[in-house]
Design a protein around this motif. Structure first.
Motif, PDB file in Angstrom:
ATOM      1  N   UNK A 181       0.815  -1.218   0.000  1.00 38.52           N
ATOM      2  CA  UNK A 181       0.000   0.000   0.000  1.00 38.52           C
ATOM      3  C   UNK A 181       0.848   1.267   0.000  1.00 38.52           C
ATOM      4  N   UNK A 182       1.816   1.323  -0.889  1.00 39.13           N
ATOM      5  CA  UNK A 182       2.743   2.456  -0.944  1.00 39.13           C
ATOM      6  C   UNK A 182       2.055   3.801  -1.150  1.00 39.13           C
ATOM      7  N   UNK A 183       0.985   3.858  -1.917  1.00 41.21           N
ATOM      8  CA  UNK A 183       0.334   5.146  -2.201  1.00 41.21           C
ATOM      9  C   UNK A 183      -0.763   5.465  -1.192  1.00 41.21           C
ATOM     10  N   UNK A 184      -0.987   4.584  -0.242  1.00 42.86           N
ATOM     11  CA  UNK A 184      -1.971   4.851   0.800  1.00 42.86           C
ATOM     12  C   UNK A 184      -3.417   4.758   0.351  1.00 42.86           C
ATOM     13  N   UNK A 185      -3.658   4.190  -0.800  1.00 43.09           N
ATOM     14  CA  UNK A 185      -5.032   4.007  -1.259  1.00 43.09           C
ATOM     15  C   UNK A 185      -5.472   4.976  -2.333  1.00 43.09           C
ATOM     16  N   UNK A 186      -4.531   5.660  -2.959  1.00 46.60           N
ATOM     17  CA  UNK A 186      -4.866   6.666  -3.983  1.00 46.60           C
ATOM     18  C   UNK A 186      -4.973   6.074  -5.384  1.00 46.60           C
ATOM     19  N   UNK A 187      -4.861   4.780  -5.512  1.00 48.52           N
ATOM     20  CA  UNK A 187      -4.883   4.098  -6.818  1.00 48.52           C
ATOM     21  C   UNK A 187      -3.790   4.666  -7.727  1.00 48.52           C
ATOM     22  N   UNK A 188      -2.612   4.886  -7.134  1.00 48.61           N
ATOM     23  CA  UNK A 188      -1.489   5.447  -7.864  1.00 48.61           C
ATOM     24  C   UNK A 188      -0.317   4.476  -7.957  1.00 48.61           C
ATOM     25  N   UNK A 189      -0.517   3.248  -7.499  1.00 52.59           N
ATOM     26  CA  UNK A 189       0.505   2.211  -7.610  1.00 52.59           C
ATOM     27  C   UNK A 189      -0.244   0.873  -7.688  1.00 52.59           C
TER      28      UNK A 189
END
Length: 107
Positions: A38-46
């Motif tokens: 969950x590197x992007x924290x849930x922003x659907x950016x990874x």
């Protein structure tokens, strides 16, 4: 509360109870489930929250949106039928018993 079952790549299961409104990714992150970065924290950016949804659940979940499809192109060994980004799976009561499996690794 809604029960979600996370299965590590090696087969070890983890049962977690989540409140509706949380995401499957948040459930893994908040409960230190191995295999979800969950590197992007849930922003659907990874794609580091990539999971394989159990085949019995594929048709019971909301369909992928275009952004999720695009990000899955970066996931490790995505499967066109079962791959999802767990940050895009917002838990509802209908998710009770959902089973997701982690890939061998995240990107």
């Amino acid at each position: 509360m809604v029960k979600i079952i996370y299965i590590e790549h090696g087969g070890r299961p983890h049962e977690v109870e989540l409140s509706p409104g949380k995401t499957v990714m948040e459930g893994a992150r908040d409960n230190a489930i191995p295999g979800i970065e969950a590197d992007c924290g849930g922003a659907c950016a990874c794609s580091t929250c990539h999971v394989y949804v159990d085949t019995a659940w594929v048709d019971r979940l909301p369909p992928r949106k275009e952004l999720e499809d695009d990000m899955l192109d970066f996931a490790h060994e995505p499967d066109t039928a079962t791959s999802r980004l767990s940050c895009q799976l917002k838990v509802t009561e209908a998710f009770d018993g959902l089973i997701v499996r982690m890939p061998e690794r995240q990107i």
